[in-house]
Scaffold this motif. Structure first.
Motif, PDB file in Angstrom:
ATOM      1  N   UNK A   1      47.934  48.950  35.222  1.00 52.44           N
ATOM      2  CA  UNK A   1      47.437  48.748  36.588  1.00 52.44           C
ATOM      3  C   UNK A   1      46.968  50.067  37.185  1.00 52.44           C
ATOM      4  N   UNK A   2      47.689  51.142  36.946  1.00 52.62           N
ATOM      5  CA  UNK A   2      47.283  52.439  37.479  1.00 52.62           C
ATOM      6  C   UNK A   2      45.893  52.836  36.977  1.00 52.62           C
ATOM      7  N   UNK A   3      45.610  52.541  35.726  1.00 58.01           N
ATOM      8  CA  UNK A   3      44.313  52.901  35.153  1.00 58.01           C
ATOM      9  C   UNK A   3      43.195  51.947  35.569  1.00 58.01           C
ATOM     10  N   UNK A   4      43.550  50.740  35.985  1.00 56.76           N
ATOM     11  CA  UNK A   4      42.538  49.731  36.300  1.00 56.76           C
ATOM     12  C   UNK A   4      42.560  49.280  37.756  1.00 56.76           C
ATOM     13  N   UNK A   5      43.182  50.040  38.628  1.00 61.64           N
ATOM     14  CA  UNK A   5      43.364  49.613  40.010  1.00 61.64           C
ATOM     15  C   UNK A   5      42.034  49.304  40.694  1.00 61.64           C
ATOM     16  N   UNK A   6      40.972  49.988  40.322  1.00 59.59           N
ATOM     17  CA  UNK A   6      39.665  49.737  40.929  1.00 59.59           C
ATOM     18  C   UNK A   6      38.855  48.674  40.188  1.00 59.59           C
ATOM     19  N   UNK A   7      39.413  48.113  39.115  1.00 58.90           N
ATOM     20  CA  UNK A   7      38.687  47.126  38.306  1.00 58.90           C
ATOM     21  C   UNK A   7      39.421  45.797  38.214  1.00 58.90           C
ATOM     22  N   UNK A   8      40.433  45.598  39.057  1.00 55.27           N
ATOM     23  CA  UNK A   8      41.276  44.411  38.934  1.00 55.27           C
ATOM     24  C   UNK A   8      40.568  43.104  39.288  1.00 55.27           C
ATOM     25  N   UNK A   9      39.371  43.179  39.821  1.00 57.85           N
ATOM     26  CA  UNK A   9      38.621  41.959  40.119  1.00 57.85           C
ATOM     27  C   UNK A   9      37.779  41.497  38.928  1.00 57.85           C
ATOM     28  N   UNK A  10      37.707  42.318  37.880  1.00 61.51           N
ATOM     29  CA  UNK A  10      36.974  41.938  36.674  1.00 61.51           C
ATOM     30  C   UNK A  10      37.808  40.943  35.876  1.00 61.51           C
ATOM     31  N   UNK A  11      37.179  39.889  35.428  1.00 64.98           N
ATOM     32  CA  UNK A  11      37.892  38.823  34.719  1.00 64.98           C
ATOM     33  C   UNK A  11      38.576  39.350  33.458  1.00 64.98           C
ATOM     34  N   UNK A  12      37.909  40.185  32.698  1.00 63.20           N
ATOM     35  CA  UNK A  12      38.507  40.695  31.456  1.00 63.20           C
ATOM     36  C   UNK A  12      39.762  41.521  31.748  1.00 63.20           C
ATOM     37  N   UNK A  13      39.744  42.291  32.833  1.00 65.27           N
ATOM     38  CA  UNK A  13      40.913  43.090  33.214  1.00 65.27           C
ATOM     39  C   UNK A  13      42.028  42.172  33.699  1.00 65.27           C
ATOM     40  N   UNK A  14      41.672  41.152  34.486  1.00 63.93           N
ATOM     41  CA  UNK A  14      42.677  40.211  34.973  1.00 63.93           C
ATOM     42  C   UNK A  14      43.350  39.472  33.823  1.00 63.93           C
ATOM     43  N   UNK A  15      42.572  39.039  32.848  1.00 62.49           N
ATOM     44  CA  UNK A  15      43.147  38.323  31.707  1.00 62.49           C
ATOM     45  C   UNK A  15      44.120  39.205  30.923  1.00 62.49           C
ATOM     46  N   UNK A  16      43.742  40.424  30.711  1.00 63.72           N
ATOM     47  CA  UNK A  16      44.630  41.334  29.984  1.00 63.72           C
ATOM     48  C   UNK A  16      45.897  41.612  30.790  1.00 63.72           C
ATOM     49  N   UNK A  17      45.744  41.807  32.102  1.00 60.36           N
ATOM     50  CA  UNK A  17      46.906  42.040  32.945  1.00 60.36           C
ATOM     51  C   UNK A  17      47.833  40.835  32.931  1.00 60.36           C
ATOM     52  N   UNK A  18      47.274  39.642  32.942  1.00 61.79           N
ATOM     53  CA  UNK A  18      48.101  38.437  32.932  1.00 61.79           C
ATOM     54  C   UNK A  18      48.932  38.328  31.656  1.00 61.79           C
ATOM     55  N   UNK A  19      48.399  38.786  30.540  1.00 61.02           N
ATOM     56  CA  UNK A  19      49.181  38.808  29.300  1.00 61.02           C
ATOM     57  C   UNK A  19      50.345  39.785  29.412  1.00 61.02           C
ATOM     58  N   UNK A  20      50.061  40.958  29.943  1.00 56.04           N
ATOM     59  CA  UNK A  20      51.109  41.966  30.131  1.00 56.04           C
ATOM     60  C   UNK A  20      52.156  41.439  31.107  1.00 56.04           C
ATOM     61  N   UNK A  21      51.689  40.832  32.177  1.00 56.69           N
ATOM     62  CA  UNK A  21      52.580  40.274  33.199  1.00 56.69           C
ATOM     63  C   UNK A  21      53.440  39.147  32.616  1.00 56.69           C
ATOM     64  N   UNK A  22      52.878  38.325  31.756  1.00 56.71           N
ATOM     65  CA  UNK A  22      53.631  37.239  31.132  1.00 56.71           C
ATOM     66  C   UNK A  22      54.777  37.763  30.275  1.00 56.71           C
ATOM     67  N   UNK A  23      54.515  38.843  29.545  1.00 56.26           N
ATOM     68  CA  UNK A  23      55.583  39.444  28.739  1.00 56.26           C
ATOM     69  C   UNK A  23      56.689  39.983  29.637  1.00 56.26           C
ATOM     70  N   UNK A  24      56.310  40.606  30.726  1.00 60.05           N
ATOM     71  CA  UNK A  24      57.300  41.121  31.673  1.00 60.05           C
ATOM     72  C   UNK A  24      58.100  39.984  32.280  1.00 60.05           C
ATOM     73  N   UNK A  25      57.443  38.897  32.630  1.00 62.04           N
ATOM     74  CA  UNK A  25      58.153  37.769  33.226  1.00 62.04           C
ATOM     75  C   UNK A  25      59.124  37.133  32.239  1.00 62.04           C
ATOM     76  N   UNK A  26      58.776  37.127  30.975  1.00 63.10           N
ATOM     77  CA  UNK A  26      59.706  36.589  29.988  1.00 63.10           C
ATOM     78  C   UNK A  26      60.961  37.454  29.904  1.00 63.10           C
ATOM     79  N   UNK A  27      60.783  38.762  29.958  1.00 59.62           N
ATOM     80  CA  UNK A  27      61.912  39.676  29.832  1.00 59.62           C
ATOM     81  C   UNK A  27      62.739  39.802  31.103  1.00 59.62           C
TER      82      UNK A  27
END
Length: 162
Positions: free
Chosen positions: A74-100
């Protein structure tokens, strides 16, 4: 030579190189720490099987690393979070965090293997939760605000680093 100059950072390849290298090195550190934990615990207890303390320490290492990767992304992509490709990748990372760590959203609990707390109490009642209900709810709300563009990353950053 491994050194990345400003001229190398014209696009996302700079982040990918740094993030990939950092993730690989940190994974090796986490793996080494897990081996060390196993060696220490087995010399003190039961050499033939892992004990709760060993599993708990290993999971805490993995959870800490996952939260660090989410923060770095997120720190590296804070200005690009509205891009679909960035959102999809973040959601994968977020899903792993939510599982843990867990999720307060019933919808998330249906979509991913997760509890309302962390994975630790699911493995053994001996373990407590890492975050309380309010902390998990605040983290998820801040993540949603960041990804939806409602607020800047300051709120999210303070929650995930605090």
């Amino acid at each position: 030579d491994g050194v990345i100059s400003d001229s190398d950072c014209a696009d996302d390849t700079c982040f990918e190189r740094i993030f990939g290298t950092m993730s690989k090195v940190l994974q090796e550190v986490v793996d080494a720490l897990c081996v060390t934990v196993s060696e220490v615990v087995s010399s003190l207890q039961y050499p033939s099987r892992p004990v709760r303390a060993e599993l708990g320490l290993k999971l805490l290492l993995l959870i800490g690393e996952q939260l660090g990767r989410e923060r770095a992304f997120v720190a590296a992509h804070i200005d690009k979070l509205q891009q679909v490709s960035v959102q999809l990748r973040f959601l994968k990372i977020q899903g792993a965090r939510r599982m843990l760590v867990g999720s307060k959203s019933l919808r998330n609990q249906y979509d991913i293997v997760s509890t309302s707390h962390s994975i630790l109490p699911s493995l053994s009642p001996h373990y407590g939760t890492l975050l309380n209900d309010q902390e998990i709810a605040e983290l998820e709300e801040a993540e949603d605000h960041v990804i939806e563009g409602k607020k800047g990353g300051t709120e999210w950053w303070s929650l995930i680093t605090g």
